[in-house]
Design a protein around this motif. Structure first.
Motif, PDB file in Angstrom:
ATOM      1  N   LYS A  79       0.803  -1.236   0.000  1.00  0.00           N
ATOM      2  CA  LYS A  79       0.000   0.000   0.000  1.00  0.00           C
ATOM      3  C   LYS A  79       0.839   1.292   0.000  1.00  0.00           C
ATOM      4  O   LYS A  79       0.440   2.272  -0.636  1.00  0.00           O
ATOM      5  N   PRO A  80       1.960   1.340   0.718  1.00  0.00           N
ATOM      6  CA  PRO A  80       2.769   2.566   0.612  1.00  0.00           C
ATOM      7  C   PRO A  80       3.187   2.871  -0.829  1.00  0.00           C
ATOM      8  O   PRO A  80       3.260   4.043  -1.222  1.00  0.00           O
ATOM      9  N   PHE A  81       3.423   1.843  -1.609  1.00  0.00           N
ATOM     10  CA  PHE A  81       3.815   2.060  -2.997  1.00  0.00           C
ATOM     11  C   PHE A  81       2.618   2.477  -3.854  1.00  0.00           C
ATOM     12  O   PHE A  81       2.771   3.217  -4.822  1.00  0.00           O
ATOM     13  N   VAL A  82       1.435   1.991  -3.498  1.00  0.00           N
ATOM     14  CA  VAL A  82       0.214   2.449  -4.184  1.00  0.00           C
ATOM     15  C   VAL A  82       0.021   3.934  -3.884  1.00  0.00           C
ATOM     16  O   VAL A  82      -0.288   4.739  -4.784  1.00  0.00           O
ATOM     17  N   HIS A  83       0.239   4.323  -2.630  1.00  0.00           N
ATOM     18  CA  HIS A  83       0.135   5.737  -2.251  1.00  0.00           C
ATOM     19  C   HIS A  83       1.153   6.576  -3.023  1.00  0.00           C
ATOM     20  O   HIS A  83       0.835   7.645  -3.549  1.00  0.00           O
ATOM     21  N   PHE A  84       2.370   6.087  -3.109  1.00  0.00           N
ATOM     22  CA  PHE A  84       3.420   6.809  -3.840  1.00  0.00           C
ATOM     23  C   PHE A  84       3.006   7.022  -5.299  1.00  0.00           C
ATOM     24  O   PHE A  84       3.152   8.110  -5.853  1.00  0.00           O
ATOM     25  N   ARG A  85       2.455   5.975  -5.921  1.00  0.00           N
ATOM     26  CA  ARG A  85       2.076   6.053  -7.332  1.00  0.00           C
ATOM     27  C   ARG A  85       0.849   6.922  -7.553  1.00  0.00           C
ATOM     28  O   ARG A  85       0.820   7.710  -8.507  1.00  0.00           O
ATOM     29  N   THR A  86      -0.137   6.793  -6.673  1.00  0.00           N
ATOM     30  CA  THR A  86      -1.423   7.452  -6.953  1.00  0.00           C
ATOM     31  C   THR A  86      -1.555   8.825  -6.315  1.00  0.00           C
ATOM     32  O   THR A  86      -2.445   9.589  -6.700  1.00  0.00           O
ATOM     33  N   VAL A  87      -0.719   9.132  -5.334  1.00  0.00           N
ATOM     34  CA  VAL A  87      -0.830  10.425  -4.658  1.00  0.00           C
ATOM     35  C   VAL A  87       0.427  11.277  -4.871  1.00  0.00           C
ATOM     36  O   VAL A  87       0.365  12.397  -5.391  1.00  0.00           O
ATOM     37  N   VAL A  88       1.554  10.744  -4.487  1.00  0.00           N
ATOM     38  CA  VAL A  88       2.772  11.562  -4.481  1.00  0.00           C
ATOM     39  C   VAL A  88       3.263  11.877  -5.901  1.00  0.00           C
ATOM     40  O   VAL A  88       3.545  13.037  -6.225  1.00  0.00           O
ATOM     41  N   LEU A  89       3.350  10.884  -6.751  1.00  0.00           N
ATOM     42  CA  LEU A  89       3.846  11.148  -8.106  1.00  0.00           C
ATOM     43  C   LEU A  89       2.951  12.123  -8.882  1.00  0.00           C
ATOM     44  O   LEU A  89       3.466  13.073  -9.487  1.00  0.00           O
ATOM     45  N   PRO A  90       1.620  11.959  -8.854  1.00  0.00           N
ATOM     46  CA  PRO A  90       0.789  12.965  -9.538  1.00  0.00           C
ATOM     47  C   PRO A  90       0.969  14.363  -8.953  1.00  0.00           C
ATOM     48  O   PRO A  90       0.968  15.354  -9.696  1.00  0.00           O
ATOM     49  N   ASN A  91       1.141  14.444  -7.633  1.00  0.00           N
ATOM     50  CA  ASN A  91       1.331  15.755  -7.019  1.00  0.00           C
ATOM     51  C   ASN A  91       2.675  16.379  -7.403  1.00  0.00           C
ATOM     52  O   ASN A  91       2.771  17.594  -7.570  1.00  0.00           O
ATOM     53  N   ILE A  92       3.682  15.556  -7.532  1.00  0.00           N
ATOM     54  CA  ILE A  92       4.980  16.078  -8.005  1.00  0.00           C
ATOM     55  C   ILE A  92       4.802  16.663  -9.406  1.00  0.00           C
ATOM     56  O   ILE A  92       5.281  17.756  -9.708  1.00  0.00           O
ATOM     57  N   ARG A  93       4.076  15.944 -10.238  1.00  0.00           N
ATOM     58  CA  ARG A  93       3.911  16.373 -11.632  1.00  0.00           C
ATOM     59  C   ARG A  93       3.241  17.745 -11.740  1.00  0.00           C
ATOM     60  O   ARG A  93       3.651  18.582 -12.547  1.00  0.00           O
ATOM     61  N   VAL A  94       2.250  17.984 -10.896  1.00  0.00           N
ATOM     62  CA  VAL A  94       1.506  19.250 -11.032  1.00  0.00           C
ATOM     63  C   VAL A  94       2.082  20.381 -10.184  1.00  0.00           C
ATOM     64  O   VAL A  94       1.703  21.536 -10.369  1.00  0.00           O
TER      65      VAL A  94
END
Lengths: 284, 122
Positions: A79-94
């Motif tokens: 789940k931490p990796f799901v969070h990284f993919r679905t929350v953190v990476l999109p937020n970095i992008r924007v």
């Protein structure tokens, strides 16, 4: 093992690595040191410890290496990796504006599974980051673990611990009995020997830090020291991932909880609004 | 409580796998080949099926293909658990409807981590 030998070994290991060995860990000490005794054809653990006490640097490194836990796996706890993919990476992008670069740290990377899981996660969404410069840095006190991490070659047993089979097919090839990570993912990751007790600032700043199942081996003072150093490495809106059984609560005020059950914390700066973070709790 | 069906022609492997799955909180039934497993499914559809590849009467591949055609058969999580450990075999199993793949020998940590990936464990 003689009590005085245990005291000597425990003090040495704590000073060098932060790893705390209580008296009930005599068996652990013996289990990890006996292979070294056999490899070096010494007579006993006592002889090994005498070598350490005499200041033999190579021997000291070998013992620290042997004492470090190498229990790891791909996508550990998932789940931490799901969070990284679905929350953190999109937020970095924007949130990065014109800056098309981000860096992730895997502290206590061991034989590389965590750093490579991070790299595969980023690779899965690479179409969202065209032209971005991405760096995953893995550090570990164990030079032998770092050497293994850099190769990206894993056993059948290794690749089944946490790695989805479709991800295995996507990023690995099979050579004889080994599974070899492809160059594209391996090239995203740089692993180097580094002691968390040493200065970390020269590693540079990071958008997210994974330091999972590492602090659990430290005493409170060492945890605080390491967390303060990690806080300085995080960008203002950065995210810290700890192990599921680890927390900053009662240890450090440099972080605020995002999802403590998953070990997710955000950098907390007293002069910054609390909402400023790449992370948010989501129902995974 | 979630249910699992372990399908393997080796009694020893069935026992080992069943013990691991039970310790993870599942109720477990066993079948010794694909045909018997399909018969068992007419009584109850489990949440998870752990299936060997090479078995007499009906192998794991045919079983998976038949299962996916049954009413409700596409909701069951199917994990192959086999000594076949090369990429073509893995692709063949996924094409037949497998959700995950475990290469023997395995241990409880491998099973546990796969079930976490599949959302069957928290």
């Amino acid at each position: 093992m003689l009590p005085e030998d245990f005291e000597l070994a425990a003090r040495f290991v704590k000073d060098r690595s932060g790893l705390v060995l209580t008296r009930d860990k005599v068996y652990l000490l013996e289990n990890r040191l006996m292979p070294v005794v056999r490899d070096l054809r010494l007579k006993s653990v006592s002889e090994l410890l005498a070598g350490i006490a005499s200041g033999d640097a190579a021997l000291q490194t070998t013992v620290i290496d042997a004492m470090m836990a190498k229990d790891t796996g791909f996508f550990r706890d998932w789940k931490p990796f799901v969070h990284f993919r679905t929350v953190v990476l999109p937020n970095i992008r924007v949130s990065r504006g014109m800056k098309t670069r981000f860096r992730i740290l895997s502290a206590g990377v061991s034989t590389g599974q965590e750093a490579h899981s991070i790299a595969m996660t980023i690779r899965d969404v690479s179409s969202s980051f065209p032209g971005w410069q991405v760096e995953v840095i893995g550090i570990d006190i164990s030079a032998t673990a770092i050497a293994a991490a850099s190769k990206g070659i894993y056993s059948q047993f290794d690749v089944q611990r946490g790695l989805p089979v479709r991800t295995l097919l996507q990023y690995f090839t099979k050579q004889e009995d080994a599974w070899v990570l492809n160059d594209a993912v391996r090239g995203m990751v740089k692993c180097q020997p580094w002691n968390l007790l040493d200065d970390l600032f020269s590693l540079g700043r990071f958008d997210a830090i994974f330091c999972r199942n590492v602090l659990v081996y430290f005493d409170l003072k060492t945890k605080l020291d390491v967390l303060q150093k990690l806080a300085r490495l995080l960008v203002d809106d950065g995210v810290l991932y700890l192990g599921l059984n680890e927390t900053v609560t009662g240890v450090s005020s440099n972080f605020r909880a995002v999802d403590p059950a998953l070990g997710i914390y955000a950098a907390h700066r007293a002069d910054r609004p609390a909402s400023l973070s790449l992370a948010a709790k989501v129902d995974l | 409580m979630k249910r699992c069906l372990v399908v393997d022609d080796s009694r020893v492997i069935r026992r080992v796998a069943s013990k691991i799955i039970q310790d993870l909180g599942f109720d477990v039934d066993e079948a010794e080949n694909g045909r018997k497993a399909l018969n068992a499914l007419t009584i109850r559809m489990p949440d998870l099926i752990l299936v060997d590849w090479d078995m007499p009467v009906m192998d794991g591949l045919e079983f998976a293909q038949q299962l996916r055609k049954l009413p409700g058969g596409n909701k069951v999580v199917v994990v192959f658990c086999t000594t076949e450990n090369d990429i073509p075999h893995i692709r063949q199993a996924l094409d037949a409807g497998a959700d995950e793949y475990i290469m023997k020998p395995f241990d409880s940590e491998i099973v546990r981590s796969k079930l976490i990936l599949l959302g069957l464990l928290g």
